[in-house]
Scaffold this motif. Structure first.
Motif, PDB file in Angstrom:
ATOM      1  N   GLU A  33      45.926  39.468  41.629  1.00 52.53           N
ATOM      2  CA  GLU A  33      47.565  39.458  42.009  1.00 52.53           C
ATOM      3  C   GLU A  33      48.413  38.474  41.429  1.00 52.53           C
ATOM      4  OE1 GLU A  33      46.814  39.280  46.170  1.00 52.53           O
ATOM      5  OE2 GLU A  33      45.838  41.469  46.174  1.00 52.53           O
ATOM      6  N   ALA A  34      47.902  37.209  41.075  1.00 55.20           N
ATOM      7  CA  ALA A  34      48.742  36.107  40.393  1.00 55.20           C
ATOM      8  C   ALA A  34      48.820  36.561  39.116  1.00 55.20           C
ATOM      9  CB  ALA A  34      48.027  34.945  40.510  1.00 55.20           C
ATOM     10  N   ARG A  94      39.862  48.408  45.924  1.00 53.40           N
ATOM     11  CA  ARG A  94      40.623  47.157  46.170  1.00 53.40           C
ATOM     12  C   ARG A  94      41.138  46.554  44.980  1.00 53.40           C
ATOM     13  NH1 ARG A  94      37.835  43.702  50.813  1.00 53.40           N
ATOM     14  NH2 ARG A  94      39.925  42.355  50.532  1.00 53.40           N
ATOM     15  N   LEU A 147      40.375  39.032  44.074  1.00 53.76           N
ATOM     16  CA  LEU A 147      41.652  39.375  44.174  1.00 53.76           C
ATOM     17  C   LEU A 147      42.842  39.037  44.362  1.00 53.76           C
ATOM     18  CD1 LEU A 147      40.175  42.198  46.875  1.00 53.76           C
ATOM     19  CD2 LEU A 147      41.176  42.853  44.303  1.00 53.76           C
ATOM     20  N   PRO A 148      42.931  37.743  44.785  1.00 52.67           N
ATOM     21  CA  PRO A 148      44.160  36.794  44.799  1.00 52.67           C
ATOM     22  C   PRO A 148      44.764  36.618  43.074  1.00 52.67           C
ATOM     23  CG  PRO A 148      42.770  36.117  46.541  1.00 52.67           C
ATOM     24  CD  PRO A 148      41.822  36.925  45.687  1.00 52.67           C
ATOM     25  N   LEU A 149      43.511  36.440  42.663  1.00 51.36           N
ATOM     26  CA  LEU A 149      43.847  35.743  41.130  1.00 51.36           C
ATOM     27  C   LEU A 149      44.388  36.949  40.365  1.00 51.36           C
ATOM     28  CD1 LEU A 149      43.957  32.973  39.683  1.00 51.36           C
ATOM     29  CD2 LEU A 149      42.193  34.028  38.138  1.00 51.36           C
ATOM     30  N   ALA A 181      45.074  46.409  43.688  1.00 50.86           N
ATOM     31  CA  ALA A 181      45.539  45.155  43.407  1.00 50.86           C
ATOM     32  C   ALA A 181      46.356  45.223  41.987  1.00 50.86           C
ATOM     33  CB  ALA A 181      44.646  43.955  43.622  1.00 50.86           C
TER      34      ALA A 181
END
Ligand code: DX5
Ligand code: ZN
Length: 216
Positions: A51-52, A76, A47-49, A80
């Motif tokens: 978002e990036a 999720r 998920l963080p990638l 995102a």
């Protein structure tokens, strides 16, 4: 028109933003390969990638989940920012339920098939899904060699979709390049997922080749 979804697994991740910008004029989507080290023998990102990537581009993002128990995470991924969430047939016990988890959140649901999985297994679910991702390599890594037997699967799937007058899209993933593109496009592929073929080669020359394809 055939679309290209660029798999960032093959880009220089230390320069993610620049890499996306470099290929952006030639692509339609960004493809995020999420691997858990259990469903496939590799671990990538989550998920963080996503978002990036979302901060780097306005193009739609398709999240290819190569993970066990995808039902725990699909919502999720939509939250995102994924426009398409792809789950593997082989990883889902209750495929119909998981597809509707994705659709009810507002994203498109695609189902991926490993090279050995027959397309007939999707017969009862084909009208519920937005697309099928036909894996043309075994999932897990970028830069693998295209598996020729998947061309027959594409042909069968395309015939099945046409006969039933469905709008289900066909996406292919793995080993797509200037040598293999013609046979996938001429056998029904509408979205090409490309890692090496786009990031490690000249995207302009590939795009030109794609536009010149003639099927007989
Ligand atoms: C493989 C991944 C692919 C991969 C494609 O498991 O699903 O998306 O990144 O890479 P290429 O185009 O290099 O085969
Ligand atoms: Zn993929």
């Amino acid at each position: 028109m055939t679309m290209i979804s660029a798999s960032i697994l093959a880009c220089d991740l230390s320069r993610l933003n620049d890499e996306i910008k470099r290929v952006e004029p030639y692509i339609d989507m960004v493809h995020l390969d999420v691997m858990d080290g259990v469903f496939v023998p590799n671990i990538t990102f989550g998920l963080p990638l996503l978002e990036a990537v979302k901060r780097s581009t306005n193009l739609p993002i398709d999240a290819h989940l190569m993970i066990v128990e995808p039902q725990k995470y699909v919502e999720r991924f939509v939250e995102a920012g994924a426009s398409i969430v792809t789950i593997h047939y082989e990883a889902c016990l209750h495929l119909h339920r998981t597809i509707y988890q994705i659709k009810d959140k507002g994203a498109q649901a695609y189902v991926a098939l490993n090279p050995h999985t027959p397309i007939e297994l999707l017969s009862e679910i084909l009208s519920d899904i937005d697309g099928v991702l036909v894996m043309t390599v075994n999932p897990g890594f970028s830069g693998q060699r295209f598996i020729e037997t998947t061309v027959g699967k594409l042909r069968k799937l395309s015939k099945m979709i046409k006969e039933r007058q469905l709008k289900t899209k066909i996406m292919v993933d793995g080993g797509i390049n200037e040598e293999t593109v013609q046979k996938v496009v001429c056998n029904g592929a509408e979205i090409l997922v490309m890692g090496y073929g786009i990031f490690k080669n000249d995207p302009a020359s590939f795009k030109k080749k794609l536009e010149e394809i003639k099927c007989f």
